[in-house]
Structures are given as structure tokens and as C-alpha cells.
Design an enzyme around this catalytic site. Structure first.
Site: not given
Ligand code: MN
Length: 438
Positions: A139, A146, A211, A213, A245, A249, A252, A265, A269, A385
Site C-alpha cells: 500500500d 492526504h 480509505e 484508494e 483500506d 485510527r 493506528q 489495517k 481490505t 480528514e
Molecule cells: Mn491506505
């Protein structure tokens, strides 16, 4: 660039499959994306298919009639397998020969129409599998918007680390938990440590996020010790899909230093089932550029091909359908939009960088682009975000609010390419519902 616009992209082409000719559809004859499918509930063997309108053309069934010769015939016979890997391994010339053949078979007036009609299965009647046996998953982190926004939340003193503008940053992800659109995602447990707390506790994540992506599926690989030069990099790429993904948080924030994401993570996925080939994307290429005030790439990441057409104008969007919306029969709500064109690093640069040390890629390997966020406030590809780290809740229709995902939320990623003078093509969707923690 190895992919050129040809007669398969002619916007005037129509198909004898009526649903392919509706301008709002994702899968006109100019697209021809690949997936792995079987009839739902049938217990049949999975095999490859190509989307045409609201149908799937069964490539194993088509192959039985031997409609092609030479390279296209070899490519078609690889499609009887329950994964795209054998086709991916054959390389670009074979993919292009197959695309030419399929475009001929599916267009209005084709001599093969009668036989091919017997190989159609409605998409509403199929079960889709992962499109490839994915050996490795990497990834990337290619959106500078971002990276800066997330960096500001995690490290206010130094949002963008000094290597970002030189290195296409990535981490090696987990393959076993990659699922296809439609498979639910269970809220994971993890170590959470509240800001003032003395010690962490094990609990279900309270900050589950998505996420937005782009997934990049590698076609032909390279031998260990033999880097892929930038100019040949895209010849090793089969096609693109959408990729979510999923990220915890709070997990993380506590675990990511010093080695990067781990349990935050690797629990899930989600990718979309249809792989849109780089051939189909040829009309939607854009120049790749780097702001003149920024460091320009090292020579192995620099080339005329990427400067002229290294980016892809692929419009992306995230939609959210909450349990309450479903109960009221209200449609999903769009949370944000962005465009893969704005990526700081191109696909060719990801491939060239990944292999510059001699690392070997194999057919079916998957890259994530990293969350694609734009410069604007409504263009963030994650809730982290959009809600400023959970401090500014999003207002949803019907009076609901969200900072992070709630159980029962269904997250839907969509993508489409549009350009004057060409048929619009779509990616379908990557969607999954959040289940409560076990
Ligand atoms: Mn990602």
C-alpha cells in the site's frame, strides 16, 4: 506509452447487448473489464468473465467455440481458470489481442453474436470472487494532500516528513484479509490508548475509517535482481480496481511508530471485482507533473512518458449508507470526491521504485495507491480528514452525524472516467457493510 487509443475506443461502437449501449452504464463495449465469477448458488467452478452492459460474457464458454486464433486464442483459453493470473502472466501483447477479439465479438453485427449470446449471464445472477490470486500487497501513500492532512493530525510539528517528495512511500500489507466487494467487514479489536491514559486497553476500535484508494494489479512480473525501468513499468500493469483500506485510527495512532501500520489495517481490505485494463484507460491519460518549487524526481523516476501521459483522469467518490437510511429507504449519501489524476506519484513510478532494489513482482500482486484526497475541503478520501480527526462531526441527511463509522454503515467506493469525444467508462463499486465487533 504502450497503450494507445484505437478502434476499440471508438465512441460510435455499439454492442448487440442492448444494456451496453445506455450512456449512464459503467460497462459499455469500450470498457470490457475482467472479473472472476460463477452463477450465484450454483457450486460451479469459478472462471473469468468480461462485463458488457448488465451481463457477464463467460469467457470459458466463449472459448469452447474457438472464435479466435493465435495470441488471442491463447489469451482466451487462459480465461477458463478461476483467477486472472494465467492471463496476467501472458503479458501486454496477449491482453491487447484479446481485447481486439472481444470487441469484435461483442459489437453490433458480429458473426459470433449468436454463439456468444449463449455465453451471457446476467450480472444480477452471479457471484463474484477476488479477480486474482494476490500473492503480495503493497500500500502506497501517493496523495500529498492526504499525507499532509494526516501528518498534521498525528504530528502537528512536522506534517510532511522530509522523504515524502523523494520516495514513493509504502508499507507491505496483508493479503489474507483482502476481500471482494459485498463481503462484510467486522469491527476489529485492538489496543487503544486514550490521550491521558496511563495504559492501553483491548477493546473494539472506536475510530473505524475507510480509505478511498485505487488498486493496481500487476500483470507480468520481473525476475529477482532485475529492476523494471520506468519506461517499461506500465507494460507490467494489467489494470486497476477500487480499493478500500479499512483503518482503525485509534489502533493506528498507538502502534504506528516506529514501524508503520500493523493491526490497524491488516484486518480487512475490500476491492471491486471488475478490473479495468490499462488498454481501456488509454483515452483518459493526463500529463503527470511536479510543482516547480518541489524537488524533481531522481532520474530512475523521471521520464518523458510520464510527463506527457503518466497520470489517469479517474474520478473517485465515497458514498455512505447508514442502517437508518436503509430502514427509511433513503439512498446512500456522497461524502467526498477526488481524482486519481492529482496523485503525487504515478503508477509507473510506483512500479519502478518497488523494483529498483531488485524486488520481484509476480502476476496478481496488488498495489494500493494510498488514500486519494484532493486539495479542496470536500475532497478528503477518509473520515479522519473529513472530520478533522473526529473533532468536527459530519452532518448526514436525516439528522444523523458521524465522526467515524458506526455498525451497520455501508461504505461504497465508485470510480469513472469521462472525456469529451470518448465513451464514459465506470469501475462498478467496492462496497461493504460494517458488522459489530465479535
Ligand atoms: Mn491506505
Amino acid at each position: 506509452m504502450t497503450r494507445t487509443v484505437d478502434q476499440t475506443h471508438d465512441p460510435g461502437l455499439t454492442s448487440w447487448v442492448d444494456s451496453a449501449n445506455r450512456p449512464e452504464g459503467d460497462f459499455p463495449i469500450q470498457n470490457l473489464p475482467f472479473a472472476v465469477f460463477r452463477r450465484a448458488g450454483s457450486g460451479e467452478r469459478f472462471r473469468c468473465g468480461v462485463a458488457i452492459g448488465e451481463q457477464v460474457l463467460d469467457l470459458a464458454a466463449l472459448g469452447a467455440a474457438r472464435p479466435f486464433e493465435g495470441l488471442a486464442a491463447r489469451a482466451l483459453s487462459a480465461c477458463a481458470e478461476p483467477a486472472l493470473n494465467p492471463l496476467m502472466e501472458l503479458g501486454g501483447e496477449a491482453w491487447r489481442a484479446l481485447r481486439q477479439g472481444l470487441s469484435q465479438v461483442l459489437r453490433e453485427g458480429s458473426a459470433h453474436a449468436a454463439h456468444a449470446a449463449g455465453a451471457l449471464v446476467p450480472q444480477s445472477h452471479v457471484e463474484l470472487a477476488l479477480p486474482a490470486r494476490i500473492g503480495d500487497y503493497t500500500d502506497f501513500y501517493t496523495s500529498i494532500h492526504h499525507a499532509t492532512a494526516v501528518g498534521r493530525l498525528f504530528r502537528p510539528d512536522q506534517p510532511l516528513l522530509p522523504n515524502y517528495k523523494w520516495v514513493p512511500i509504502a508499507y507491505h500489507g496483508r493479503t489474507s484479509s483482502i476481500g471482494v466487494s459485498g463481503q462484510p467487514v467486522r469491527r476489529p479489536h485492538g489496543q487503544l490508548k486514550a490521550p491521558g491514559a496511563e495504559r492501553p486497553r483491548l477493546a473494539p476500535t472506536e475510530r473505524l475509517d475507510y480509505e478511498l484508494e485505487v488498486g493496481v494489479l500487476i500483470g507480468a512480473g520481473n525476475r529477482a535482481g532485475e529492476p523494471i525501468p520506468l519506461g517499461q513499468a506500465e507494460e507490467h500493469v494489467f489494470g486497476l480496481c477500487l480499493l478500500n483500506d479499512w483503518s482503525a485510527r485509534d489502533v493506528q495512532a498507538w502502534e504506528y511508530q516506529p514501524l508503520g501500520p500493523f493491526l490497524a489495517k491488516n484486518f480487512a481490505t475490500t476491492i471491486s471485482p471488475w478490473v479495468v485494463t490499462l488498454e481501456a484507460l488509454a483515452p483518459f491519460r493526463s500529463p503527470w507533473s511536479r510543482p516547480s518549487a518541489d524537488p524533481q524526481p531522481l532520474p530512475y523516476l523521471e521520464g518523458a512518458e510520464i510527463r506527457s501521459a503518466g497520470a489517469i483522469d479517474l474520478a473517485l467518490a465515497v458514498w455512505l449508507e447508514t442502517a437508518a437510511m436503509r430502514a427509511r429507504g433513503v439512498p446512500a449519501q456522497r461524502l467526498s470526491r477526488s481524482n486519481f489524476r492529482d496523485s503525487y506519484w504515478s503508477i509507473a513510478q510506483m512500479v519502478a521504485h518497488h523494483t529498483v532494489n531488485g524486488c520481484n513482482l509476480r502476476p496478481g500482486d496488488l498495489f494500493g495507491s494510498g488514500t486519494q484526497s484532493g486539495a479542496g475541503s470536500g475532497e478528503a478520501g477518509s473520515l479522519l480528514e473529513l472530520t478533522a480527526g473526529g473533532r468536527q462531526p459530519l452532518e448526514l441527511t436525516g439528522g444523523e452525524t458521524r465522526t467515524f463509522l458506526a455498525d451497520g454503515d455501508r461504505v461504497i467506493l465508485r470510480g469513472e472516467c469521462q472525456r469529451q469525444g470518448f465513451a464514459r467508462i465506470g469501475f462498478g463499486e467496492a462496497a461493504a457493510i460494517v458488522l459489530p465487533a465479535a
